[in-house]
Design a protein around this motif. Structure first.
Motif, short mmCIF file in Angstrom:
data_model
loop_
_atom_site.label_atom_id
_atom_site.label_comp_id
_atom_site.label_asym_id
_atom_site.label_seq_id
_atom_site.Cartn_x
_atom_site.Cartn_y
_atom_site.Cartn_z
N GLY A 154 28.58 9.21 31.53
CA GLY A 154 28.29 9.75 32.85
C GLY A 154 27.40 8.88 33.71
N VAL A 155 27.03 7.72 33.19
CA VAL A 155 26.21 6.77 33.95
C VAL A 155 27.00 5.48 34.12
N TYR A 156 27.17 5.08 35.37
CA TYR A 156 27.98 3.90 35.68
C TYR A 156 27.15 2.89 36.47
N SER A 157 27.53 1.63 36.34
CA SER A 157 26.85 0.58 37.11
C SER A 157 27.90 -0.28 37.77
N CYS A 158 27.58 -0.77 38.95
CA CYS A 158 28.57 -1.56 39.70
C CYS A 158 27.88 -2.58 40.60
N GLY A 159 28.60 -3.67 40.87
CA GLY A 159 28.08 -4.69 41.77
C GLY A 159 27.17 -5.69 41.10
N ASP A 160 26.26 -6.26 41.88
CA ASP A 160 25.44 -7.38 41.42
C ASP A 160 24.46 -7.02 40.31
N ILE A 161 24.24 -5.74 40.08
CA ILE A 161 23.30 -5.33 39.03
C ILE A 161 23.89 -5.53 37.64
N ASN A 162 25.21 -5.71 37.57
CA ASN A 162 25.88 -5.85 36.28
C ASN A 162 25.81 -7.27 35.73
N VAL A 163 25.87 -7.38 34.40
CA VAL A 163 26.13 -8.67 33.77
C VAL A 163 27.57 -9.04 34.12
N LYS A 164 27.76 -10.17 34.80
CA LYS A 164 29.10 -10.57 35.21
C LYS A 164 29.09 -12.03 35.63
N MET A 198 31.00 -13.38 38.28
CA MET A 198 31.16 -13.56 39.72
C MET A 198 30.47 -12.44 40.47
N ARG A 199 29.64 -12.80 41.44
CA ARG A 199 28.98 -11.81 42.30
C ARG A 199 29.38 -12.08 43.74
N GLN A 200 30.38 -11.36 44.19
CA GLN A 200 30.90 -11.47 45.54
C GLN A 200 31.08 -10.07 46.10
N ILE A 201 31.26 -9.96 47.42
CA ILE A 201 31.51 -8.64 48.00
C ILE A 201 32.74 -8.02 47.37
N SER A 202 33.79 -8.83 47.21
CA SER A 202 35.05 -8.30 46.69
C SER A 202 34.90 -7.75 45.28
N THR A 203 34.12 -8.42 44.45
CA THR A 203 33.93 -7.92 43.08
C THR A 203 33.04 -6.68 43.07
N ALA A 204 32.06 -6.64 43.98
CA ALA A 204 31.20 -5.46 44.08
C ALA A 204 32.00 -4.24 44.52
N VAL A 205 32.88 -4.43 45.52
CA VAL A 205 33.70 -3.33 46.01
C VAL A 205 34.66 -2.86 44.92
N SER A 206 35.21 -3.81 44.16
CA SER A 206 36.09 -3.44 43.05
C SER A 206 35.35 -2.59 42.03
N ASP A 207 34.13 -3.03 41.65
CA ASP A 207 33.32 -2.24 40.71
C ASP A 207 33.05 -0.84 41.25
N GLY A 208 32.65 -0.78 42.52
CA GLY A 208 32.32 0.51 43.12
C GLY A 208 33.51 1.44 43.18
N THR A 209 34.67 0.89 43.48
CA THR A 209 35.89 1.68 43.50
C THR A 209 36.14 2.34 42.14
N LEU A 210 36.08 1.52 41.10
CA LEU A 210 36.31 2.03 39.75
C LEU A 210 35.24 3.03 39.33
N ALA A 211 33.99 2.77 39.71
CA ALA A 211 32.90 3.69 39.35
C ALA A 211 33.09 5.05 40.00
#
Length: 301
Positions: A265-275, A277-290
């Motif tokens: 029940g706890v999700y993380s998305c965007g630049d806060i994640n270990v990843k 690539m940190r771009q707007i597009s990857t952040a939006v993708s994470d947020g969409t899935l979250a």
């Protein structure tokens, strides 16, 4: 009981809110500064699909806020001071109140790193000077960093500045071909590779001297005909202090499978994640899935 609390109002947090709201969830989003996050400090937003020509970070942030308003996401501009993530009920505390939710989406992003400069020899050494781009008109400016973000900002500055110094601690600019080519073909640029800012001198809130050290030879180049402007783009520091003892971490970033953390029940998305690539597009993708996964979690619950 709120369905989803989102902490952070950058592109990842806004995307999560959009997709959660579209599925009928009640969403409460916390943002400590302004919607858009770090991207609002960017002069020109590039490469993200559908942007206006020369889209500024500020205007992009306004569009994000308008989206939240259009889908009736409730936004509270307060700093989150504590969270409790275990169990079916998640709790978020601010200085004014506490809020309970079925799910939490962490989208706290990052903050710019500051150069390790301190007061020396009785002079005030400013660790970072953020100025409006237009303030660079006819001035000599220094950009610290040689990544994509630094080079993109340097190119924007060159529209106004008399000369732009790029100070990169690597032996070459670590930027994409598009930006490198623009820098190489513009005689306003002076690139200092294998170099760092050693010190500044400040007089009456103006930078009057900049000293650049070659980290290979130890030789210092002194620029003493200010005033100068200095812009720092040397990386980010994750905004993860709330979660250090609560979630699995790596170098200050949250470990997840992409969006799911170690707590249900706890999700993380965007630049806060270990990843990688940190771009707007990857952040939006994470947020969409979250946002979608929060809905699935509640529906199954």
């Amino acid at each position: 009981m709120i369905d989803v609390i989102i902490i952070g109002g950058g592109p990842a947090g806004v995307a999560a809110a959009n997709y959660a709201r579209a599925r009928g969830l009640e969403v409460l989003l916390f943002e400590k500064n302004r919607i858009g996050g770090l991207i609002t400090l960017t002069t020109i937003v590039s490469h993200y699909p559908g942007l206006d020509t020369d889209e500024s970070g500020e205007s992009f942030g306004i569009k994000l806020e308008e989206q939240l308003n259009s889908n009736d996401t409730k936004v509270i501009f307060e700093k989150v001071e504590k969270v409790e993530l275990e169990g079916e009920i998640k709790t978020v505390y601010t200085s004014n109140s506490k809020y309970e939710a079925k799910t939490i989406i962490i989208a706290t992003g990052s903050e710019p790193k500051l150069p390790p400069i301190d007061k020396t020899d009785g002079y005030l050494i400013k660790p970072n000077v953020y100025e409006k781009i237009a303030d660079a008109k006819d001035k000599e400016v220094f950009v610290l960093g040689g990544s994509d973000g630094a080079c993109k900002e340097a190119i924007s500055l060159a529209r106004y500045a008399r000369r732009v110094h790029i100070v990169q601690n690597q032996n070459a600019l670590l930027t994409i071909h598009e930006f490198k080519e623009q820098i190489e073909n513009n005689d306003k640029f002076i690139v200092h590779t294998s170099s760092e800012l050693e010190s500044l001198k400040v007089d009456k809130d103006e930078i009057t001297e900049v000293n650049i050290i070659d980290i290979v030879t130890g030789k210092v180049k002194q620029y003493a005909d200010g005033p100068y402007l200095v812009f720092a783009y040397i990386g980010q520091t994750p905004n993860s202090s709330l979660f250090i003892d609560l979630l699995e971490m790596e170098d200050g970033y949250i470990k997840s499978d992409g969006i799911r953390t170690s707590i249900p029940g706890v999700y993380s998305c965007g630049d806060i994640n270990v990843k990688e690539m940190r771009q707007i597009s990857t952040a939006v993708s994470d947020g969409t899935l979250a946002g979608i996964e929060a809905y699935n979690y509640i529906r199954k619950g």
